[in-house]
Design a protein around this motif. Sequence first.
Motif, mmCIF file in Angstrom:
data_model
loop_
_atom_site.group_PDB
_atom_site.id
_atom_site.type_symbol
_atom_site.label_atom_id
_atom_site.label_comp_id
_atom_site.label_asym_id
_atom_site.label_seq_id
_atom_site.Cartn_x
_atom_site.Cartn_y
_atom_site.Cartn_z
ATOM 1 N N ILE A 6 148.309 -20.411 -29.013
ATOM 2 C CA ILE A 6 148.014 -19.715 -27.768
ATOM 3 C C ILE A 6 146.506 -19.658 -27.602
ATOM 4 O O ILE A 6 145.789 -19.152 -28.456
ATOM 5 N N ARG A 7 146.048 -20.199 -26.517
ATOM 6 C CA ARG A 7 144.615 -20.147 -26.205
ATOM 7 C C ARG A 7 144.444 -19.309 -24.962
ATOM 8 O O ARG A 7 144.895 -19.670 -23.891
ATOM 9 N N GLU A 8 143.814 -18.182 -25.126
ATOM 10 C CA GLU A 8 143.612 -17.251 -24.026
ATOM 11 C C GLU A 8 142.127 -16.961 -23.879
ATOM 12 O O GLU A 8 141.380 -17.000 -24.846
ATOM 13 N N PRO A 9 141.697 -16.661 -22.666
ATOM 14 C CA PRO A 9 140.317 -16.231 -22.481
ATOM 15 C C PRO A 9 140.044 -14.967 -23.290
ATOM 16 O O PRO A 9 140.960 -14.248 -23.652
ATOM 17 N N ALA A 10 138.789 -14.711 -23.541
ATOM 18 C CA ALA A 10 138.409 -13.609 -24.419
ATOM 19 C C ALA A 10 138.629 -12.232 -23.808
ATOM 20 O O ALA A 10 138.760 -11.269 -24.523
ATOM 21 N N VAL A 11 138.659 -12.125 -22.478
ATOM 22 C CA VAL A 11 138.801 -10.812 -21.861
ATOM 23 C C VAL A 11 139.899 -10.812 -20.814
ATOM 24 O O VAL A 11 140.238 -11.838 -20.249
ATOM 25 N N LEU A 12 140.469 -9.664 -20.558
ATOM 26 C CA LEU A 12 141.487 -9.527 -19.528
ATOM 27 C C LEU A 12 140.872 -9.186 -18.180
ATOM 28 O O LEU A 12 141.514 -9.277 -17.157
ATOM 29 N N ASN A 36 141.815 -11.586 -28.278
ATOM 30 C CA ASN A 36 141.798 -12.002 -29.685
ATOM 31 C C ASN A 36 141.830 -10.822 -30.648
ATOM 32 O O ASN A 36 141.786 -11.012 -31.850
ATOM 33 N N CYS A 37 141.946 -9.593 -30.120
ATOM 34 C CA CYS A 37 142.114 -8.430 -31.000
ATOM 35 C C CYS A 37 143.550 -8.353 -31.507
ATOM 36 O O CYS A 37 143.846 -7.591 -32.415
ATOM 37 N N LEU A 38 144.439 -9.155 -30.902
ATOM 38 C CA LEU A 38 145.840 -9.169 -31.319
ATOM 39 C C LEU A 38 146.011 -10.027 -32.565
ATOM 40 O O LEU A 38 145.327 -11.032 -32.735
ATOM 41 N N SER A 39 146.964 -9.631 -33.392
ATOM 42 C CA SER A 39 147.274 -10.431 -34.578
ATOM 43 C C SER A 39 147.986 -11.712 -34.148
ATOM 44 O O SER A 39 148.419 -11.847 -32.993
ATOM 45 N N LYS A 40 148.121 -12.632 -35.069
ATOM 46 C CA LYS A 40 148.792 -13.898 -34.773
ATOM 47 C C LYS A 40 150.223 -13.652 -34.284
ATOM 48 O O LYS A 40 150.658 -14.241 -33.302
ATOM 49 N N ARG A 41 150.948 -12.768 -34.928
ATOM 50 C CA ARG A 41 152.326 -12.489 -34.550
ATOM 51 C C ARG A 41 152.386 -11.788 -33.192
ATOM 52 O O ARG A 41 153.256 -12.068 -32.376
ATOM 53 N N GLU A 42 151.440 -10.868 -32.948
ATOM 54 C CA GLU A 42 151.398 -10.203 -31.649
ATOM 55 C C GLU A 42 151.133 -11.211 -30.527
ATOM 56 O O GLU A 42 151.709 -11.107 -29.449
ATOM 57 N N LYS A 70 159.984 -4.835 -30.804
ATOM 58 C CA LYS A 70 159.597 -3.618 -30.092
ATOM 59 C C LYS A 70 158.321 -3.021 -30.685
ATOM 60 O O LYS A 70 157.443 -2.536 -29.952
ATOM 61 N N PHE A 71 158.212 -3.072 -32.005
ATOM 62 C CA PHE A 71 157.023 -2.583 -32.692
ATOM 63 C C PHE A 71 155.796 -3.384 -32.265
ATOM 64 O O PHE A 71 154.744 -2.824 -31.944
ATOM 65 N N HIS A 72 155.936 -4.726 -32.245
ATOM 66 C CA HIS A 72 154.816 -5.585 -31.826
ATOM 67 C C HIS A 72 154.455 -5.333 -30.366
ATOM 68 O O HIS A 72 153.269 -5.300 -30.021
ATOM 69 N N CYS A 73 155.462 -5.151 -29.506
ATOM 70 C CA CYS A 73 155.203 -4.855 -28.087
ATOM 71 C C CYS A 73 154.385 -3.577 -27.948
ATOM 72 O O CYS A 73 153.412 -3.534 -27.187
ATOM 73 N N ALA A 74 154.771 -2.550 -28.669
ATOM 74 C CA ALA A 74 154.043 -1.280 -28.612
ATOM 75 C C ALA A 74 152.590 -1.470 -29.048
ATOM 76 O O ALA A 74 151.669 -0.918 -28.427
ATOM 77 N N ASN A 75 152.370 -2.256 -30.101
ATOM 78 C CA ASN A 75 151.008 -2.521 -30.567
ATOM 79 C C ASN A 75 150.207 -3.307 -29.536
ATOM 80 O O ASN A 75 149.028 -3.030 -29.303
ATOM 81 N N ILE A 76 150.843 -4.283 -28.904
ATOM 82 C CA ILE A 76 150.171 -5.087 -27.876
ATOM 83 C C ILE A 76 149.740 -4.195 -26.725
ATOM 84 O O ILE A 76 148.594 -4.240 -26.280
ATOM 85 N N TYR A 77 150.665 -3.362 -26.246
ATOM 86 C CA TYR A 77 150.356 -2.480 -25.119
ATOM 87 C C TYR A 77 149.222 -1.518 -25.471
ATOM 88 O O TYR A 77 148.335 -1.275 -24.658
#
Length: 103
Positions: A6-12, A36-42, A70-77
């Motif tokens: 997954i290649r995403e821009p650095a900011v939202l 990029n503050c998210l873990s690989k799994r997130e 669900k745990f990963h979703c909560a962390n992402i949010y």
Amino acid sequence: MKTHEIREPAVLMTEDERMQINANGITARDSVVPINCLSKRELQVAHKIMEGRSNKVIASELFISERTVKFHCANIYKKLNISSRSALIAGCFRTLYHEAVSL
């Protein structure tokens, strides 16, 4: 097994958007959180969310439990300071749209 990178821009949020928010007197979030503050799994879970997958399907595809999804979703949010799948998708769409317009 094929892995997805997954290649995403650095900011939202772009610098222009941040400046507009500050200029209009609207309080911006403390800081823009880089994706990029998210873990690989997130990142993998976020990618599946953006593909429109349900938690059950994500769990099956990533070989983890639905509760772990669900745990990963909560962390992402929490890390991205959003509250829903829709907000995640909207943020990514806004970034892609901004890049397409600026070309």
